[in-house]
Design a protein around this motif. Structure first.
Motif, PDB file in Angstrom:
ATOM      1  N   UNK A  41       7.380  -7.812   6.436  1.00 11.93           N
ATOM      2  CA  UNK A  41       7.725  -8.666   5.304  1.00 11.93           C
ATOM      3  C   UNK A  41       6.747  -8.458   4.152  1.00 11.93           C
ATOM      4  N   UNK A  42       5.503  -8.143   4.469  1.00 14.13           N
ATOM      5  CA  UNK A  42       4.481  -7.918   3.434  1.00 14.13           C
ATOM      6  C   UNK A  42       4.679  -6.590   2.714  1.00 14.13           C
ATOM      7  N   UNK A  43       5.477  -5.689   3.258  1.00 11.08           N
ATOM      8  CA  UNK A  43       5.706  -4.393   2.602  1.00 11.08           C
ATOM      9  C   UNK A  43       6.302  -4.550   1.201  1.00 11.08           C
ATOM     10  N   UNK A  48       5.398  -4.044  -4.723  1.00 14.10           N
ATOM     11  CA  UNK A  48       5.278  -4.637  -6.055  1.00 14.10           C
ATOM     12  C   UNK A  48       3.867  -4.474  -6.609  1.00 14.10           C
ATOM     13  N   UNK A  49       2.861  -4.670  -5.752  1.00 15.55           N
ATOM     14  CA  UNK A  49       1.472  -4.527  -6.191  1.00 15.55           C
ATOM     15  C   UNK A  49       1.120  -3.079  -6.524  1.00 15.55           C
ATOM     16  N   UNK A  50       1.776  -2.130  -5.889  1.00 13.66           N
ATOM     17  CA  UNK A  50       1.481  -0.720  -6.131  1.00 13.66           C
ATOM     18  C   UNK A  50       1.707  -0.345  -7.597  1.00 13.66           C
ATOM     19  N   UNK A  51       2.615  -1.049  -8.256  1.00  9.27           N
ATOM     20  CA  UNK A  51       2.903  -0.749  -9.659  1.00  9.27           C
ATOM     21  C   UNK A  51       1.947  -1.433 -10.615  1.00  9.27           C
ATOM     22  N   UNK A  52       1.209  -2.422 -10.128  1.00 13.57           N
ATOM     23  CA  UNK A  52       0.360  -3.190 -11.030  1.00 13.57           C
ATOM     24  C   UNK A  52      -1.132  -2.919 -10.850  1.00 13.57           C
ATOM     25  N   UNK A  53      -1.512  -2.199  -9.805  1.00 16.52           N
ATOM     26  CA  UNK A  53      -2.935  -1.944  -9.567  1.00 16.52           C
ATOM     27  C   UNK A  53      -3.157  -0.492  -9.165  1.00 16.52           C
ATOM     28  N   UNK A  54      -4.322   0.008  -9.498  1.00 15.82           N
ATOM     29  CA  UNK A  54      -4.667   1.372  -9.089  1.00 15.82           C
ATOM     30  C   UNK A  54      -5.620   1.374  -7.899  1.00 15.82           C
ATOM     31  N   UNK A  61      -2.878  -9.413   0.512  1.00 13.62           N
ATOM     32  CA  UNK A  61      -1.595  -9.299  -0.185  1.00 13.62           C
ATOM     33  C   UNK A  61      -0.607 -10.368   0.239  1.00 13.62           C
ATOM     34  N   UNK A  62      -0.772 -10.927   1.423  1.00  9.15           N
ATOM     35  CA  UNK A  62       0.165 -11.926   1.919  1.00  9.15           C
ATOM     36  C   UNK A  62      -0.530 -12.797   2.961  1.00  9.15           C
TER      37      UNK A  62
END
Length: 144
Positions: A41-43, A48-54, A61-62
Motif C-alpha cells: 500500500x505504501x508503494x 508520488x514522492x519520487x516525483x517531488x524529491x531527489x 513515507x507511511x
C-alpha cells in the motif's frame, strides 16, 4: 526489547524480488500478510514522492498504527543487458533508531549490488540466495 520489522525489495512493475520478516517480536499467524499489505500500500506513496524529491532515503513515507515504512530508492543501470530498473528497498518497522535504519539500508544496498554483479543473476528475478538472506537477517539484528 522486541521489535517488528519486515524488509522487502521491490523491482520493476512493483514485483517483490526479496522478502523477509526480520524483527524479533513474537510472530502472529497473520502478521506476514498484514506487513506485506502495508508495504505494498505504501508503494503508491513512494511513487508520488519520487516525483517531488531527489533523496534516495525516504525516512517515513507511511504509517500504520505504530509501524513506519522507510524506503531507499535505487536506480540500477545494467549496461550489458541495456536495462535500467527502479528498485525500492522497503522496511516496515517500529524502531526510532534513524541512524541504525540508514546503516541497515546502506549495507543491504551493498549486498544487493553484489547480487546484481553476479553473472548468473537475471536482474528483476527473485533473490533466492541463502547467503544473501543470512546476511540481511544478521544486519537486521545488528542495526534494528
Amino acid at each position: 526489547m522486541a521489535n517488528t520489522a519486515c524488509f522487502i525489495i521491490v523491482g520493476r512493475n512493483d514485483i517483490p524480488i526479496y522478502e523477509a520478516e526480520v524483527g524479533s517480536a513474537a510472530k502472529r499467524e497473520d502478521a506476514a500478510q498484514l506487513h506485506q499489505f502495508i508495504l505494498h500500500a505504501a508503494l503508491d506513496v513512494v511513487q508520488d514522492l519520487a516525483w517531488t524529491t531527489s533523496a534516495m532515503f525516504l525516512k517515513s513515507v507511511d504509517r500504520f498504527n505504530d509501524l513506519v515504512v522507510s524506503v531507499v530508492q535505487v536506480l540500477n543501470v545494467c549496461f550489458f543487458l541495456n536495462l535500467s530498473t527502479h528498485t525500492r528497498l522497503m522496511l516496515l518497522h517500529d524502531s526510532r533508531n534513524e541512524d541504525g535504519i540508514k546503516s541497515f539500508f546502506q549495507e543491504v544496498h551493498e549486498l544487493y549490488i553484489k547480487i546484481l554483479l553476479n553473472p548468473l543473476y537475471l536482474p528483476g528475478s527473485r533473490i533466492t540466495s541463502s547467503h544473501f538472506d543470512t546476511k540481511v537477517r544478521a544486519l537486521a539484528r545488528k542495526y534494528l
